[in-house]
Design an enzyme around this catalytic site. Structure first.
Site, PDB file in Angstrom:
ATOM      1  N   ASN A  44      -0.541   1.634   7.409  1.00 41.82           N
ATOM      2  CA  ASN A  44      -1.791   2.130   7.297  1.00 41.82           C
ATOM      3  C   ASN A  44      -2.779   1.374   8.453  1.00 41.82           C
ATOM      4  O   ASN A  44      -3.915   2.440   8.904  1.00 41.82           O
ATOM      5  CB  ASN A  44      -2.347   1.897   5.854  1.00 41.82           C
ATOM      6  CG  ASN A  44      -1.564   2.700   4.872  1.00 41.82           C
ATOM      7  OD1 ASN A  44      -1.489   3.738   4.766  1.00 41.82           O
ATOM      8  ND2 ASN A  44      -0.650   1.857   4.287  1.00 41.82           N
ATOM      9  N   THR A  60       0.882  -1.157  -0.081  1.00 41.85           N
ATOM     10  CA  THR A  60      -0.009   0.127  -0.048  1.00 41.85           C
ATOM     11  C   THR A  60       0.873   1.053  -0.089  1.00 41.85           C
ATOM     12  O   THR A  60       0.873   2.086   0.853  1.00 41.85           O
ATOM     13  CB  THR A  60      -0.994  -0.064   1.139  1.00 41.85           C
ATOM     14  OG1 THR A  60      -1.749  -1.168   1.311  1.00 41.85           O
ATOM     15  CG2 THR A  60      -1.858   1.098   1.139  1.00 41.85           C
ATOM     16  N   HIS A  61       1.618   1.381  -1.134  1.00 44.14           N
ATOM     17  CA  HIS A  61       2.487   2.725  -1.179  1.00 44.14           C
ATOM     18  C   HIS A  61       1.560   3.693  -2.141  1.00 44.14           C
ATOM     19  O   HIS A  61       1.610   4.813  -1.891  1.00 44.14           O
ATOM     20  CB  HIS A  61       3.672   2.283  -1.983  1.00 44.14           C
ATOM     21  CG  HIS A  61       4.668   1.766  -0.603  1.00 44.14           C
ATOM     22  ND1 HIS A  61       5.888   2.384  -0.446  1.00 44.14           N
ATOM     23  CD2 HIS A  61       4.715   0.767  -0.167  1.00 44.14           C
ATOM     24  CE1 HIS A  61       6.568   1.716   0.490  1.00 44.14           C
ATOM     25  NE2 HIS A  61       5.842   0.789   0.903  1.00 44.14           N
ATOM     26  N   SER A 111     -11.695 -10.089   6.667  1.00 43.90           N
ATOM     27  CA  SER A 111     -11.432  -9.499   5.203  1.00 43.90           C
ATOM     28  C   SER A 111     -10.326 -10.359   4.704  1.00 43.90           C
ATOM     29  O   SER A 111      -9.284 -10.450   5.014  1.00 43.90           O
ATOM     30  CB  SER A 111     -10.687  -8.007   5.028  1.00 43.90           C
ATOM     31  OG  SER A 111     -10.419  -7.819   3.831  1.00 43.90           O
ATOM     32  N   ASP A 140       8.068   8.362  -4.123  1.00 39.42           N
ATOM     33  CA  ASP A 140       8.154   7.420  -2.808  1.00 39.42           C
ATOM     34  C   ASP A 140       9.576   7.542  -2.213  1.00 39.42           C
ATOM     35  O   ASP A 140      10.561   7.856  -2.914  1.00 39.42           O
ATOM     36  CB  ASP A 140       7.783   5.967  -3.328  1.00 39.42           C
ATOM     37  CG  ASP A 140       7.604   5.023  -2.135  1.00 39.42           C
ATOM     38  OD1 ASP A 140       6.353   4.752  -2.023  1.00 39.42           O
ATOM     39  OD2 ASP A 140       8.628   4.672  -1.416  1.00 39.42           O
ATOM     40  N   GLY A 168       9.056  -6.672   6.412  1.00 38.97           N
ATOM     41  CA  GLY A 168       9.455  -5.450   6.535  1.00 38.97           C
ATOM     42  C   GLY A 168       9.250  -4.738   7.980  1.00 38.97           C
ATOM     43  O   GLY A 168       9.774  -5.307   8.999  1.00 38.97           O
TER      44      GLY A 168
HETATM   45  C1  U2F Z   1       2.463  -2.368   2.799  1.00 33.71           C
HETATM   46  O1  U2F Z   1       1.333  -2.619   3.436  1.00 33.71           O
HETATM   47  P1  U2F Z   1      -0.002  -3.438   3.217  1.00 33.71           P
HETATM   48  O2  U2F Z   1      -0.582  -3.126   2.016  1.00 33.71           O
HETATM   49  O3  U2F Z   1       0.362  -4.846   3.833  1.00 33.71           O
HETATM   50  O4  U2F Z   1      -0.787  -2.870   4.638  1.00 33.71           O
HETATM   51  P2  U2F Z   1      -1.433  -1.671   5.155  1.00 33.71           P
HETATM   52  O5  U2F Z   1      -0.386  -0.613   5.322  1.00 33.71           O
HETATM   53  O6  U2F Z   1      -2.025  -2.028   6.504  1.00 33.71           O
HETATM   54  O7  U2F Z   1      -2.502  -1.108   3.970  1.00 33.71           O
HETATM   55  C2  U2F Z   1      -3.639  -1.897   3.748  1.00 33.71           C
HETATM   56  C3  U2F Z   1      -4.337  -0.710   3.409  1.00 33.71           C
HETATM   57  O8  U2F Z   1      -5.641  -1.421   2.569  1.00 33.71           O
HETATM   58  C4  U2F Z   1      -6.759  -1.078   3.341  1.00 33.71           C
HETATM   59  C5  U2F Z   1      -6.839  -0.725   4.495  1.00 33.71           C
HETATM   60  C6  U2F Z   1      -5.180  -0.003   4.419  1.00 33.71           C
HETATM   61  O9  U2F Z   1      -5.257   1.344   3.980  1.00 33.71           O
HETATM   62  O10 U2F Z   1      -7.431   0.298   5.037  1.00 33.71           O
HETATM   63  N1  U2F Z   1      -7.724  -2.314   3.275  1.00 33.71           N
HETATM   64  C7  U2F Z   1      -9.129  -2.065   3.075  1.00 33.71           C
HETATM   65  O11 U2F Z   1      -9.819  -0.772   2.943  1.00 33.71           O
HETATM   66  N2  U2F Z   1      -9.780  -3.211   3.185  1.00 33.71           N
HETATM   67  C8  U2F Z   1      -9.626  -4.375   3.166  1.00 33.71           C
HETATM   68  O12 U2F Z   1     -10.286  -5.148   3.248  1.00 33.71           O
HETATM   69  C9  U2F Z   1      -8.300  -4.610   3.572  1.00 33.71           C
HETATM   70  C10 U2F Z   1      -7.209  -3.504   3.322  1.00 33.71           C
HETATM   71  C11 U2F Z   1       3.678  -3.034   3.744  1.00 33.71           C
HETATM   72  F1  U2F Z   1       3.440  -4.205   3.628  1.00 33.71           F
HETATM   73  C12 U2F Z   1       3.759  -2.544   5.151  1.00 33.71           C
HETATM   74  O13 U2F Z   1       4.736  -3.083   5.844  1.00 33.71           O
HETATM   75  C13 U2F Z   1       4.011  -1.012   5.079  1.00 33.71           C
HETATM   76  O14 U2F Z   1       3.691  -0.805   6.544  1.00 33.71           O
HETATM   77  C14 U2F Z   1       2.854  -0.330   4.336  1.00 33.71           C
HETATM   78  C15 U2F Z   1       3.182   0.888   4.298  1.00 33.71           C
HETATM   79  O15 U2F Z   1       4.338   1.499   3.846  1.00 33.71           O
HETATM   80  O16 U2F Z   1       2.747  -1.009   2.845  1.00 33.71           O
END
Ligand code: U2F
Length: 451
Positions: free
Chosen positions: A349, A18-19, A303, A118, A368
């Site tokens: 996030n 989620t970047h 989810s 980024d 990470g």
């Molecule tokens: C990477 O993160 P991820 O994508 O694995 O996870 P999050 O940072 O928690 O972001 C997930 C987003 O997806 C949305 C949720 C978050 O905003 O609200 N979401 C949703 O709306 N509905 C759903 O059913 C499931 C998710 C990386 F892997 C991490 O280590 C980092 O910390 C992060 C930020 O750099 O990026």
């Protein structure tokens, strides 16, 4: 320091995890603050397709989508590991973005006056220098993770001399409750031969030379670390939480009826489960979580990434008190009063959104920065627990659920997260610090155009 005639900004997104989503959110908000500015948003076709559709069709005259190559060799068969895709992407990434930026200027009929990227993209420093424009770097994770990348050499020295991964990092301010083993692998790995650790290592050295470094966070959390970052990074600005600041302005799409389902539950009674964008815990851990949910009878909203039918037991899928969906409006779910606990991988996030909803976390980090985020929530902020042994077992999950939902300890966590929740919402208000920092950002990126 730049051509005074252009009001066109190129934005370079990282297409994994989620970047790109929060970055496009930021661009969208910036575009509202500076309506005369036009943006070209560069990422891979796949990333752009999902990011732009998630934000609703916002591609317009002011925000143009530019697709760049994903670096995959001809004939590459998709389905490989995420890490492989990333390694291919990183190979030659600077060149592909350079061409992309040239294409963006041509397409818009206007040169570039500023590069927003980024924070991973250390090579933008050189690009910006050549183009004589400012470089604004956007860090999408938390302040603690950012500091470990800036201090990567100090940490590596410490590991060499102490030899133990279990020792606390008490030589770093604010890290006495954190061990080497909790840090992102890329910061501690000895070998810098593999592409991603090498990439992030360079980032740690280039970031202090950006024009401005933005972070998806709010000033009131981890204040000691924030002031350290403030002293080491130019124009260091907290502009988060981006998903809340921008998302809240549009109604959530709730295709699977999560919010009405939650309406039928009493306060703090439901556990929400999500491991972010990918399916990460292995099948036996998902089964252990399913067993714990079945035994406890606690209502849950899950989810689930992937095929729930093939992966979860029938008993759980048919359990009246549970709901399994492929996607949930997470920000709103966590803000719903019925949600009392969040089983999460600790993506940044998710951590911010959990604070936004005032919900304590049960952490099952995968890679990470996630271990660091979960440990910080548990040991520093007191708003969550890790699972015993770092993995999900039936007894471990039952214990964690009991702690968060049914004990004095859980009550205390809720109180503490409630304090942070008030601060995060205050930061995001129109008069709050993050909103003010947005105005400062708008000045930085548009300054010389008005001169
Ligand atoms: C990477 O993160 P991820 O994508 O694995 O996870 P999050 O940072 O928690 O972001 C997930 C987003 O997806 C949305 C949720 C978050 O905003 O609200 N979401 C949703 O709306 N509905 C759903 O059913 C499931 C998710 C990386 F892997 C991490 O280590 C980092 O910390 C992060 C930020 O750099 O990026």
């Amino acid at each position: 320091h730049r051509p005074a005639t252009t009001n066109h900004i190129a934005v370079l997104a990282f297409p994994f995890g989620t970047h790109a989503m929060p970055l496009l959110g930021l661009v969208r908000k910036l575009s509202e603050a500076a309506p005369h500015v036009r943006f070209s948003f560069l990422s891979t076709a796949k990333s752009n397709a999902s990011t732009f559709s998630a934000w609703g069709s916002i591609e317009d005259d002011r925000i143009k989508r530019i697709d760049i190559g994903d670096g995959l060799p001809e004939g590459y068969v998709l389905g490989g590991k995420q890490g492989d895709l990333m390694e291919h992407f990183l190979e030659g990434v600077a060149e592909r973005f350079k061409h992309g930026v040239e294409a963006a200027a041509k397409e818009m009929g206007e040169g570039i006056g500023c590069l927003i990227s980024d924070a991973f993209y250390w090579f933008v420093e050189e690009m910006a220098e050549e183009m004589k424009v400012p470089w604004v770097a956007v860090w999408t994770s938390g302040p603690r993770a950012l500091l470990t990348h800036l201090d990567t050499d100090v940490i590596r020295e410490h590991i060499k001399s102490s030899g133990s991964r279990e020792k606390p990092l008490d030589f770093l301010p604010g890290f006495s409750e954190i061990r080497v083993a909790d840090l992102p692998e890329e910061v501690v790995t000895e070998s810098l031969d593999s592409p991603f650790p090498k990439f992030l290592y360079k980032m740690g050295h280039h970031l202090p030379r950006a024009t401005s470094v933005l972070i998806n966070c709010f000033e009131e959390i981890d204040k000691d670390i924030q002031s350290l970052l403030n002293s080491r990074l130019p124009n260091y600005l907290n502009v988060g939480p981006l998903s809340m600041l921008v998302l809240m302005q549009q109604p959530p799409s709730d295709d699977h009826g999560c919010l009405p389902w939650l309406d039928n539950h009493p306060p703090n009674s439901v556990v929400y489960i999500s491991f972010g964008g990918f399916l990460c815990p292995p099948p036996h851990e998902l089964a252990a979580l399913a067993d714990a949910l079945l035994e406890s009878g606690i209502p849950f909203l899950w989810s689930f990434r992937g095929n729930a039918e093939g992966s979860l037991p029938k008993g759980l899928r048919e359990m009246g008190s549970g709901k399994i969906v492929p996607w949930a409006p997470q920000v709103q779910v966590l803000m719903h009063s019925s949600v009392g606990a969040f089983v999460t991988h600790g993506g940044w996030n998710s951590v911010l959104e959990s604070i936004g909803g005032g919900v304590p976390m049960i952490g099952r980090p995968c890679f990470g920065d996630q271990r660091l985020n979960v440990k910080t929530a548990e040991n520093v902020w007191g708003i969550g627990v890790s699972l015993e042994g770092g993995v999900m077992t039936k007894s471990g999950v039952l214990k964690a659920l009991g702690q968060v939902l049914g004990s004095e300890e859980g009550k205390l966590m809720r109180e503490k997260v409630g304090i942070l929740q008030a601060l995060i919402h205050k930061a995001a208000e129109s008069t709050g610090a993050s909103s003010r920092n947005f105005s400062r950002l708008a000045e930085i990126v548009t300054k010389s155009w008005d001169q």
